[in-house]
Motif scaffolding. Structure first.
Motif, PDB file in Angstrom:
ATOM      1  N   TYR A 188       8.675 -49.056  40.140  1.00 32.05           N
ATOM      2  CA  TYR A 188       8.290 -49.451  41.498  1.00 32.05           C
ATOM      3  C   TYR A 188       8.389 -50.965  41.602  1.00 32.05           C
ATOM      4  O   TYR A 188       8.771 -51.526  42.605  1.00 32.05           O
ATOM      5  N   ARG A 209       5.882 -48.362  36.213  1.00 33.11           N
ATOM      6  CA  ARG A 209       7.029 -47.488  36.043  1.00 33.11           C
ATOM      7  C   ARG A 209       6.546 -46.057  35.968  1.00 33.11           C
ATOM      8  O   ARG A 209       5.421 -45.803  35.563  1.00 33.11           O
ATOM      9  N   TYR A 210       7.431 -45.146  36.353  1.00 29.65           N
ATOM     10  CA  TYR A 210       7.057 -43.755  36.252  1.00 29.65           C
ATOM     11  C   TYR A 210       8.207 -42.892  35.736  1.00 29.65           C
ATOM     12  O   TYR A 210       9.358 -43.315  35.721  1.00 29.65           O
ATOM     13  N   SER A 241      10.076 -39.055  35.903  1.00 25.02           N
ATOM     14  CA  SER A 241      10.254 -37.826  36.686  1.00 25.02           C
ATOM     15  C   SER A 241      11.320 -36.962  36.037  1.00 25.02           C
ATOM     16  O   SER A 241      12.312 -37.495  35.526  1.00 25.02           O
ATOM     17  N   TYR A 254       0.262 -34.258  31.797  1.00 25.66           N
ATOM     18  CA  TYR A 254       0.939 -33.837  33.015  1.00 25.66           C
ATOM     19  C   TYR A 254       0.132 -32.919  33.913  1.00 25.66           C
ATOM     20  O   TYR A 254       0.661 -32.340  34.843  1.00 25.66           O
ATOM     21  N   TYR A 277       0.597 -33.755  37.465  1.00 32.26           N
ATOM     22  CA  TYR A 277       1.923 -34.213  37.873  1.00 32.26           C
ATOM     23  C   TYR A 277       2.975 -33.117  37.801  1.00 32.26           C
ATOM     24  O   TYR A 277       4.128 -33.345  38.147  1.00 32.26           O
ATOM     25  N   LYS A 292       6.806 -38.265  38.942  1.00 33.05           N
ATOM     26  CA  LYS A 292       6.184 -39.600  38.990  1.00 33.05           C
ATOM     27  C   LYS A 292       4.967 -39.730  38.076  1.00 33.05           C
ATOM     28  O   LYS A 292       3.884 -40.104  38.517  1.00 33.05           O
ATOM     29  N   ILE A 293       5.163 -39.396  36.811  1.00 31.84           N
ATOM     30  CA  ILE A 293       4.085 -39.597  35.841  1.00 31.84           C
ATOM     31  C   ILE A 293       4.057 -41.083  35.494  1.00 31.84           C
ATOM     32  O   ILE A 293       5.038 -41.620  34.986  1.00 31.84           O
ATOM     33  N   PRO A 294       2.979 -41.769  35.802  1.00 29.85           N
ATOM     34  CA  PRO A 294       2.933 -43.201  35.516  1.00 29.85           C
ATOM     35  C   PRO A 294       2.622 -43.472  34.050  1.00 29.85           C
ATOM     36  O   PRO A 294       1.937 -42.682  33.393  1.00 29.85           O
TER      37      PRO A 294
END
Ligand SMILES: *[C@@H]1O[C@H](CO)[C@@H](O)[C@H](O)[C@H]1NC(C)=O
Ligand SMILES: *[C@@H]1O[C@H](CO)[C@@H](O)[C@H](O)[C@H]1NC(C)=O
Ligand SMILES: *[C@@H]1O[C@H](CO)[C@@H](O)[C@H](O)[C@H]1NC(C)=O
Length: 163
Positions: free
Chosen positions: A33, A38-39, A41, A99, A102, A119-121
């Motif tokens: 972002y 950061r994430y 997916s 998770y 998510y 979008k797991i940060p």
């Protein structure tokens, strides 16, 4: 008192299908972002639905120079995973914590849909590393193998740095 909490950052992500007629990755990426957020997916398309059994083999490795040391290597029954979560197994709770909110696989089998982790940060890993398992700073590799009827169908590798 002083609480020192490290920071986990994603350094790489690799998703591999070992049987593209059974599972394939529509996407698998790390995205930023901004500089500090950061994430991760991924979306795995399952072609032989419904999936009524799945075993997941997880390993956490720490890198010491060129060597990798396995800290954990456990295999769980993916179908019973959600049910077992309430039992007092800290490793299961730890893995599930990655998770829980998510992913759309936060229910028991059968799975009759694609698997999405959205979008797991990296901050999820901050909490896991710092509070649940007090690991030393360094480079880590979080591996998972998704096993159906004794065949490894897919692997997901998450490379992490903990500073
Ligand atoms: C980065 O993005 C996240 C999520 O949108 C936001 O919460 C955070 O404040 C941002 N950080 C900076 C330094 O802009
Ligand atoms: C865990 O150990 C087994 C047996 O040595 C090995 O085959 C497997 O690849 C390891 N799992 C991971 C995720 O590295
Ligand atoms: C499962 O995931 C969905 C979608 O991310 C979420 O809306 C739901 O609250 C989650 N359920 C549980 C039990 O955590």
């Amino acid at each position: 008192y002083l609480l020192i909490i490290g920071k986990v950052e994603f350094s790489n992500l690799k998703c591999t299908s070992w049987d593209p007629e059974w599972v394939d990755f529509e996407y698998c990426y790390l995205k930023a972002y901004n500089r500090t957020f950061r994430y991760l997916s991924l979306k795995a398309k399952l072609y032989k639905l419904p999936v009524k059994e799945i075993k997941v083999n997880f390993a956490l490795l720490k890198r010491f120079g060129g060597l990798k040391t396995t800290l954990y290597n456990i295999t769980i029954d993916g179908c019973k995973f959600v049910k077992d979560e309430t039992k007092a197994n800290p490793i299961i709770t730890y893995l599930y914590g990655f998770y829980r909110v998510y992913s759309n696989i936060n229910h028991t089998c059968p799975y009759d849909h694609d698997i999405i982790m959205e979008k797991i940060p990296a901050t999820v890993f901050d909490t896991q590393f710092s509070e649940i398992l007090p690991f030393a700073r360094g480079e880590y590799l979080f591996k998972s193998n998704w096993i159906y009827q004794s065949n490894n169908k897919a692997s997901v590798h998450v490379y992490l740095s903990y500073t």
